[in-house]
Structures are given as structure tokens and as C-alpha cells.
Design a protein around this motif. Sequence first.
Motif, PDB file in Angstrom:
ATOM      1  N   GLU A   1      -4.205 -11.790   4.374  1.00 43.06           N
ATOM      2  CA  GLU A   1      -5.271 -11.447   5.323  1.00 43.06           C
ATOM      3  C   GLU A   1      -6.365 -12.510   5.304  1.00 43.06           C
ATOM      4  OE1 GLU A   1      -6.381  -7.752   3.602  1.00 43.06           O
ATOM      5  OE2 GLU A   1      -4.679  -6.664   4.460  1.00 43.06           O
TER       6      GLU A   1
ATOM      7  N   LYS B   1       4.419  -5.701  -2.023  1.00 41.60           N
ATOM      8  CA  LYS B   1       4.307  -4.753  -3.132  1.00 41.60           C
ATOM      9  C   LYS B   1       4.725  -3.350  -2.688  1.00 41.60           C
ATOM     10  CE  LYS B   1       0.738  -5.276  -5.813  1.00 41.60           C
ATOM     11  NZ  LYS B   1      -0.670  -5.376  -6.293  1.00 41.60           N
ATOM     12  N   LYS B   2       4.893  -3.180  -1.382  1.00 42.47           N
ATOM     13  CA  LYS B   2       5.352  -1.890  -0.849  1.00 42.47           C
ATOM     14  C   LYS B   2       6.840  -2.030  -0.505  1.00 42.47           C
ATOM     15  CE  LYS B   2       0.765  -1.656  -0.491  1.00 42.47           C
ATOM     16  NZ  LYS B   2      -0.186  -2.374   0.341  1.00 42.47           N
TER      17      LYS B   2
ATOM     18  N   GLN C   1      -0.507 -11.753  -2.731  1.00 41.17           N
ATOM     19  CA  GLN C   1      -0.430 -10.359  -2.282  1.00 41.17           C
ATOM     20  C   GLN C   1      -1.031 -10.230  -0.896  1.00 41.17           C
ATOM     21  OE1 GLN C   1      -3.148  -8.740  -5.726  1.00 41.17           O
ATOM     22  NE2 GLN C   1      -3.131  -7.180  -4.176  1.00 41.17           N
ATOM     23  N   GLY C   2      -0.927  -9.019  -0.321  1.00 42.39           N
ATOM     24  CA  GLY C   2      -1.271  -8.821   1.092  1.00 42.39           C
ATOM     25  C   GLY C   2      -2.673  -9.264   1.457  1.00 42.39           C
ATOM     26  N   ARG C   3      -3.632  -8.981   0.581  1.00 45.25           N
ATOM     27  CA  ARG C   3      -5.023  -9.308   0.938  1.00 45.25           C
ATOM     28  C   ARG C   3      -5.254 -10.819   0.988  1.00 45.25           C
ATOM     29  NH1 ARG C   3      -6.990  -5.514  -3.698  1.00 45.25           N
ATOM     30  NH2 ARG C   3      -5.080  -4.559  -2.952  1.00 45.25           N
TER      31      ARG C   3
ATOM     32  N   PHE D   1      -6.517  -1.268   7.386  1.00 46.97           N
ATOM     33  CA  PHE D   1      -6.477  -0.865   5.974  1.00 46.97           C
ATOM     34  C   PHE D   1      -7.762  -1.384   5.310  1.00 46.97           C
ATOM     35  CE2 PHE D   1      -5.015  -1.973   1.607  1.00 46.97           C
ATOM     36  CZ  PHE D   1      -4.785  -0.697   1.160  1.00 46.97           C
TER      37      PHE D   1
ATOM     38  N   ALA E   1       3.189  -3.932   5.921  1.00 46.51           N
ATOM     39  CA  ALA E   1       3.483  -3.577   4.521  1.00 46.51           C
ATOM     40  C   ALA E   1       4.630  -2.570   4.411  1.00 46.51           C
ATOM     41  CB  ALA E   1       2.228  -3.020   3.848  1.00 46.51           C
ATOM     42  N   ARG E   2       4.748  -1.662   5.395  1.00 47.17           N
ATOM     43  CA  ARG E   2       5.806  -0.637   5.329  1.00 47.17           C
ATOM     44  C   ARG E   2       6.709  -0.736   6.556  1.00 47.17           C
ATOM     45  NH1 ARG E   2       1.163   1.024   3.261  1.00 47.17           N
ATOM     46  NH2 ARG E   2       1.160   1.518   1.031  1.00 47.17           N
TER      47      ARG E   2
ATOM     48  N   ASN F   1      -1.200   3.186   7.325  1.00 50.88           N
ATOM     49  CA  ASN F   1      -1.593   3.699   6.004  1.00 50.88           C
ATOM     50  C   ASN F   1      -2.950   4.406   6.054  1.00 50.88           C
ATOM     51  OD1 ASN F   1      -1.648   4.144   3.247  1.00 50.88           O
ATOM     52  ND2 ASN F   1      -2.208   2.054   2.728  1.00 50.88           N
TER      53      ASN F   1
ATOM     54  N   SER G   1       1.948   0.896  -4.395  1.00 51.67           N
ATOM     55  CA  SER G   1       1.862  -0.567  -4.298  1.00 51.67           C
ATOM     56  C   SER G   1       2.167  -1.230  -5.633  1.00 51.67           C
ATOM     57  CB  SER G   1       0.452  -0.948  -3.849  1.00 51.67           C
ATOM     58  OG  SER G   1       0.333  -2.342  -3.781  1.00 51.67           O
TER      59      SER G   1
ATOM     60  N   THR H   1      -8.658  -3.276   2.643  1.00 48.59           N
ATOM     61  CA  THR H   1      -8.816  -4.709   2.353  1.00 48.59           C
ATOM     62  C   THR H   1      -8.745  -5.534   3.646  1.00 48.59           C
ATOM     63  OG1 THR H   1      -6.427  -5.050   2.014  1.00 48.59           O
ATOM     64  CG2 THR H   1      -7.744  -4.537   0.065  1.00 48.59           C
ATOM     65  N   THR H   2      -8.004  -5.033   4.616  1.00 45.29           N
ATOM     66  CA  THR H   2      -7.867  -5.731   5.897  1.00 45.29           C
ATOM     67  C   THR H   2      -9.218  -5.767   6.605  1.00 45.29           C
ATOM     68  OG1 THR H   2      -5.734  -4.599   5.964  1.00 45.29           O
ATOM     69  CG2 THR H   2      -6.331  -5.906   7.876  1.00 45.29           C
TER      70      THR H   2
ATOM     71  N   ASP I   1       0.453  -5.828  10.629  1.00 49.38           N
ATOM     72  CA  ASP I   1       0.224  -5.652   9.196  1.00 49.38           C
ATOM     73  C   ASP I   1       1.402  -4.790   8.749  1.00 49.38           C
ATOM     74  OD1 ASP I   1      -0.490  -5.003   6.645  1.00 49.38           O
ATOM     75  OD2 ASP I   1      -2.494  -4.265   7.133  1.00 49.38           O
TER      76      ASP I   1
ATOM     77  N   THR J   1      -0.895  -1.900  12.327  1.00 42.19           N
ATOM     78  CA  THR J   1      -0.464  -1.594  10.968  1.00 42.19           C
ATOM     79  C   THR J   1       0.737  -0.647  11.023  1.00 42.19           C
ATOM     80  OG1 THR J   1      -2.818  -1.671  10.388  1.00 42.19           O
ATOM     81  CG2 THR J   1      -1.316  -0.838   8.717  1.00 42.19           C
TER      82      THR J   1
ATOM     83  N   SER K   1       2.359  -7.371   2.903  1.00 40.74           N
ATOM     84  CA  SER K   1       2.364  -7.179   1.450  1.00 40.74           C
ATOM     85  C   SER K   1       3.780  -6.822   1.040  1.00 40.74           C
ATOM     86  CB  SER K   1       1.407  -6.045   1.068  1.00 40.74           C
ATOM     87  OG  SER K   1       1.588  -5.717  -0.299  1.00 40.74           O
TER      88      SER K   1
HETATM   89  C1  LIG Z   1      -1.474  -2.604   0.512  1.00 49.02           C
HETATM   90  C2  LIG Z   1      -1.831  -2.949   1.878  1.00 49.02           C
HETATM   91  C3  LIG Z   1      -2.473  -4.163   2.163  1.00 49.02           C
HETATM   92  C4  LIG Z   1      -2.926  -5.126   1.081  1.00 49.02           C
HETATM   93  O1  LIG Z   1      -1.859  -5.577   0.351  1.00 49.02           O
HETATM   94  P1  LIG Z   1      -2.009  -5.956  -1.211  1.00 49.02           P
HETATM   95  O2  LIG Z   1      -0.667  -6.530  -1.538  1.00 49.02           O
HETATM   96  O3  LIG Z   1      -2.305  -4.684  -1.942  1.00 49.02           O
HETATM   97  O4  LIG Z   1      -3.104  -6.947  -1.341  1.00 49.02           O
HETATM   98  C5  LIG Z   1      -2.726  -4.456   3.485  1.00 49.02           C
HETATM   99  N1  LIG Z   1      -2.402  -3.600   4.463  1.00 49.02           N
HETATM  100  C6  LIG Z   1      -1.784  -2.426   4.226  1.00 49.02           C
HETATM  101  C7  LIG Z   1      -1.427  -1.538   5.362  1.00 49.02           C
HETATM  102  C8  LIG Z   1      -1.488  -2.060   2.928  1.00 49.02           C
HETATM  103  O5  LIG Z   1      -0.909  -0.884   2.695  1.00 49.02           O
END
Ligand SMILES: *Cc1c(COP(=O)(O)O)cnc(C)c1O
Length: 460
Positions: free
Chosen positions: A102, A255-256, A97-99, A122, A215-216, A184, A50, A124-125, A213, A180, A253
Motif C-alpha cells: 500500500e 499472509k491471508k 507485507q500488504g501494508r 481496510f 488479500a482474500r 474485510n 493473517s 492500514t489501507t 486490495d 477490497t 497481502s
Molecule cells: C491484512 C490486510 C491488509 C494489510 O496486509 P498486511 O499483510 O497485514 O500488512 C490490507 N488489506 C486487507 C483487506 C487486509 O485484510
Amino acid sequence: MKSFPPYRIQVVREIPITTRQEREEVLAGAAYNMFDVPANKVTIDLLTDSGTGAVSAAQEAAAAGADRSYAGSDSYFRFREVVAELTGQPHILPVHQGRAAERVLFGSALGPGRISLSNTHFDTTRANVELTGAEARDLPCPEAADLDSTDPFKGNIDLDALERTLTGPDGGRVGQVLVTITNNGGGGQPVSMANLRAVRRLCDRHGVPFFLDAARFAENAWLVTQREPGYGGHAPREVAQEAFRLADGCVTSLKKDGIAPMGAFIALRDAGLAQRCEANLIATEGFRTYGGLAGHDLERVAQGLREVLDPHYLRARTAETAHLADLINEAGVDIVRPAGIHALYLNAGRLLPHIPPRGFPGHALACELYLAGGIRCAELGSLYLGRFDDAHELVAPAPFELVRLAIPRRTYTESHLEYVADVLSSIAKNPERVPEYRVVDAPPVLRHFNLRMRQVPRDR
Ligand SMILES: *Cc1c(COP(=O)(O)O)cnc(C)c1O
């Protein structure tokens, strides 16, 4: 033909080389908490994928031309165009960022007494669902519980359990279904398009919103083209677009698969929900055309989203992870199968049978990888997911004792990963030498970030 990454390296960063004695001192000084080890004492950092990917020259060039206007910047419109084309959703909000995505979405969509259903939330989710007073309930498919099963889509949500919940006594309290991709928290496993379509039908029938969700999203799309019947000839971009359009919106997110140091977005179909999110966004993140991001961040994510769906890139990244998985298997260490893309999950419980859950086999293996080779990674076992009493004794272990090796994007070469496999192989030759650990002190919330541990000296 051997695949190779579609880029060459133009800017590099030196990595620290340390001695075993130095690492022993550093790790003891950090009370055996990987999050307290300074990065300049880490040789290969596989703690997370991330925000750790390498940015491209095109991303930096775009960032240099960023517009930092408070409202309606050029950078926002470029970002918006890329995200709208990808998701097909009319309402798009940038967040830092992702959180944050959320927090803003769930704050508007959930609340006390509501339930969020997911293949796996996840961490933080889950926290952001619970902060609204709602309950986060995981419904992973049954295949996910068998670490050795090679089922191609172990990230799927359990459709029977989903339907039972929606038609059962709790059905009226379900505020969202959140899938998701890739999963993850569930071994980085992909979700099939068939599964997403079935979720869409169930959500339509019961009038429940369906979010991703995502991210990937690119890695999930690639695995769909490789594993799902009927998708063999599809471009990963087409698959990703189809997935985003099946849902009512997403939190993503960047960042991934945005391959950016910072950034995320919310995309929504519903205008009323988008309006509530926007009010929250402006109060807590930033105006709707920057949402907590600087112009250069908006530019980097927009360009990163263009690059990440390149099939040459996705093929090479998948091959890199698969190569590491092969070497690890040859070393006699089991991983969660089949290998995904962003990370490999080592079965530490099986490698270290002499360590009971209360001695934290996953944490012990993670510490050993650092001590033996300066490799940093994260435990995903009883330390992270188990339940503890007030004296920090483990009272309910996690179902599995895993260690996650996350692979940053475009960052390490094949020889770095071969070095990781060598270090693991040397540990696997004498696993009984790996000592146990105990918790000395831990805070009541977000335990794993602030733990203090000690090593239990081995009997001779
Ligand atoms: C990283 C991630 C998040 C949170 O994203 P951040 O940008 O780190 O706040 C949420 N869901 C999944 C599946 C993640 O991998």
C-alpha cells in the motif's frame, strides 16, 4: 456428502490450557487490552487470520530449497511465474507485507488533494492513503448497512455513489478506485464479478485507475462460484484470474490467501507507474527481485498460492465457518449475515443491550470470551471506530458494536470451533452478567493497539 479438508495433520503445536483465575489475572495485568495478552495464555486465538495459517509440507520443502541470491534468485522466478499466471499483470513487485504494498503503490499513485474511493478501506489501507495527504472515502453498497440482510454480495461498492462522485465536483481529484475482495472492513462480505465489471467500465469512462486490495482473492472467487449466477460451473482459479485481469493492478497481502507467515505483492499493468513503485521499493523495502522477503518466504507464498485455489480446500474451509455460524445462531447470538469465510462478526450490541456504546459492548464480549474460555478475538465497534474526546470519553459511537472471530487457515479442527460456540453459548445464557468497560488511557493514533481499560463493577 460432508466435506472435509484435503490434508491430514503432520506437525502440531500444543495450545495452552489456563484456569479462569489465571485468565482474570492475565487480562487485568494487560489492562483489558487483548493485544497485550501473551499468546501463551490464549487457548483459541481468533484475533486474526493473517500470517496464522498452517503451512504445508510442500511449502516447507520448497522453503528448504530456497535461493537467497540478492538479484534474480531462482526463488524469485518461481514466485513471479505463479503471480503472473494468477494476475495476468506484466509488472510484479514482491514486498514484505500488504501494508508495504500500500505504502509503495499509494506513494506513487496518490498525493495531497487526491481521493481514493473504495467499497471499504481496510485500516492500514486508509492509513497509507492518508499518509500521502490524500483522502480515503468509503462507498459501501446500501445492503451492507443491514447486518441481517442475506444479500449475497454485501461487499460490493455502491455503483451509483461511485458514478456520482466521478461525475461530480470531486471527480477530477479521484486518484484511484480500490476494491477490497473480500471486504474485510465490511463484515468479510464478497464482491460480485458484475460489480467489478461495472467498476471497470466507470473507471474507463473517467480515466481513473482501478486496483484491487486482493488479500482474500481466493475466498472471494469461491463465494462467486457459490452465489453469482453464471459462475456455478467455474473453477475458483478461473474466477480469480478474471478478477485480477479486470483491474489495472493490485496490492495483495499473502499472509491471508497466500497461506504464508509473511509476504505480499504489487502487480501492475502500467510500466511508468511500475517504474516509480520500483524506485520506492528499492529505496525502502529491497531490490525488485526480493522486496523485503527472504528466499524461503518467496517459496512459501508461491506454493501457498498454488494450494489456496483448490476447490476441496475452499469448500471445507467455507463449511467449517458455516458450521460455527450455525452453532452460534443456535446459541441465540446474531452474526452479520450471510456468513463469509475468513471470519464471523458477532452482533455484540444486540446480545448486550444493557451496555451502552460508552461501555463498549463489543469489547465487553471479547473480554468475556477470554475470561470464560481463553478465546482471543477483536472488537470492531466504538472502541475501534468511534470518536473520543481528550478525556477518552466516547463522543461519536460506531454504527455497530461487533466482535470479529477470525478463523486461521488449516489451524483449528471442528471440535475447537465447537468449543468456541459452547463458551459463547454459556455467555449468552446470562448476558446481563457481562460488565461494562471504560478507557483509562489511549494514545492519539492507532488507539486500539495501545489502550488501557478498566472493568466497571456491576451493581447488585
Ligand atoms: C491484512 C490486510 C491488509 C494489510 O496486509 P498486511 O499483510 O497485514 O500488512 C490490507 N488489506 C486487507 C483487506 C487486509 O485484510
